[in-house]
Design a protein around this motif. Structure first.
Motif, mmCIF file in Angstrom:
data_model
loop_
_atom_site.group_PDB
_atom_site.id
_atom_site.type_symbol
_atom_site.label_atom_id
_atom_site.label_comp_id
_atom_site.label_asym_id
_atom_site.label_seq_id
_atom_site.Cartn_x
_atom_site.Cartn_y
_atom_site.Cartn_z
ATOM 1 N N GLU A 16 106.904 57.308 66.428
ATOM 2 C CA GLU A 16 105.489 57.526 66.720
ATOM 3 C C GLU A 16 104.834 58.244 65.542
ATOM 4 O O GLU A 16 105.516 58.785 64.670
ATOM 5 C CB GLU A 16 105.332 58.345 68.005
ATOM 6 N N PRO A 17 103.514 58.260 65.479
ATOM 7 C CA PRO A 17 102.839 58.960 64.374
ATOM 8 C C PRO A 17 103.198 60.442 64.360
ATOM 9 O O PRO A 17 103.505 61.038 65.388
ATOM 10 C CB PRO A 17 101.354 58.753 64.693
ATOM 11 N N ASP A 18 103.166 61.027 63.176
ATOM 12 C CA ASP A 18 103.450 62.451 63.054
ATOM 13 C C ASP A 18 102.428 63.277 63.820
ATOM 14 O O ASP A 18 101.209 63.050 63.718
ATOM 15 C CB ASP A 18 103.407 62.874 61.579
#
Length: 221
Positions: A16-18
């Motif tokens: 997932e995105p940071d």
């Protein structure tokens, strides 16, 4: 059975995105709710389980004690759990009303840690939750002197049978006099997101007595 190589156990996270500080613009509660909902929809058993740590004041000095409890309510004020006031954690909280709670969802690479003072929940809050409990759970609360030693499982089953007989003709089983809720009001909340190479994302919020954000800071993993 082959001996487990515990030292070699590890998982590689990512996908997932940071997580960024902007995820906490609206405070800690929305993100915790979102992650809790994701854990629930992922099929994780008891996604509202959290490890509650209290302090036991012993003759040898203060000692940490932890166990898993269920979060049964969540608001901007904090998280609520229920127990017997005379249980080990109830006695410890009466002595030192401060605790930490940690939600861990390894399958999602998420963890949330809260720390702060703990207060007994209002009676009407406890009563409302009590009415939502299944009948057998209510009987179990009456049967058990939580954290006290008992001789056997058969003895515990006998106590449950006695409680069932006592309230056989009672539809609305009352709240036990020494049972109720606690509110952990966080003064610190830390969100952890697993990342590759163990360079995890950690973002910590510090709150004042009113629950307003004092600081948001990124921590090294």
């Amino acid at each position: 059975m082959r001996e487990l190589d515990i030292a070699a156990m590890r998982a590689e996270y990512g996908g997932e995105p940071d997580m960024s500080e902007s995820w906490l613009t609206d405070g800690w509660e929305p993100l915790l709710r979102r992650w809790l909902a994701e854990a629930a929809t992922s099929g994780i058993a008891e996604p509202n389980a959290m490890v509650l740590a209290t302090v036991d004041r012993t003759d040898d000095g203060p000692r940490p004690v932890s166990r898993t409890v269920l979060c049964k309510d969540l608001s901007s004020a904090g998280v609520i759990f229920y127990t017997h006031y005379d249980s080990a954690k109830g006695r410890q909280l009466a002595d030192i009303p401060y605790a930490s709670a940690t939600f861990v969802w390894p399958a999602l690479a998420h963890q949330v840690h809260l720390r702060g003072p703990v207060h007994a929940a209002d009676d009407d809050v406890t009563a409302a939750y009590w009415r939502s409990r299944p009948r057998n759970s209510r009987l179990g609360a009456w049967a058990s002197e939580q954290s006290r030693p008992i001789g056997s499982r058969a003895e515990l089953d006998r106590l449950l049978s006695e409680a069932a007989a006592r309230f056989e003709d009672v539809d609305d089983i009352p709240v036990p006099p020494r049972w109720g809720g606690y509110l952990l009001r966080p003064e610190m909340v830390e969100f952890w997101q697993g990342r590759r190479s163990r360079l995890h994302n950690r973002i910590r919020m510090r709150l004042d007595d009113s629950g307003a954000t004092v600081a948001v800071e990124r921590l090294q993993p």
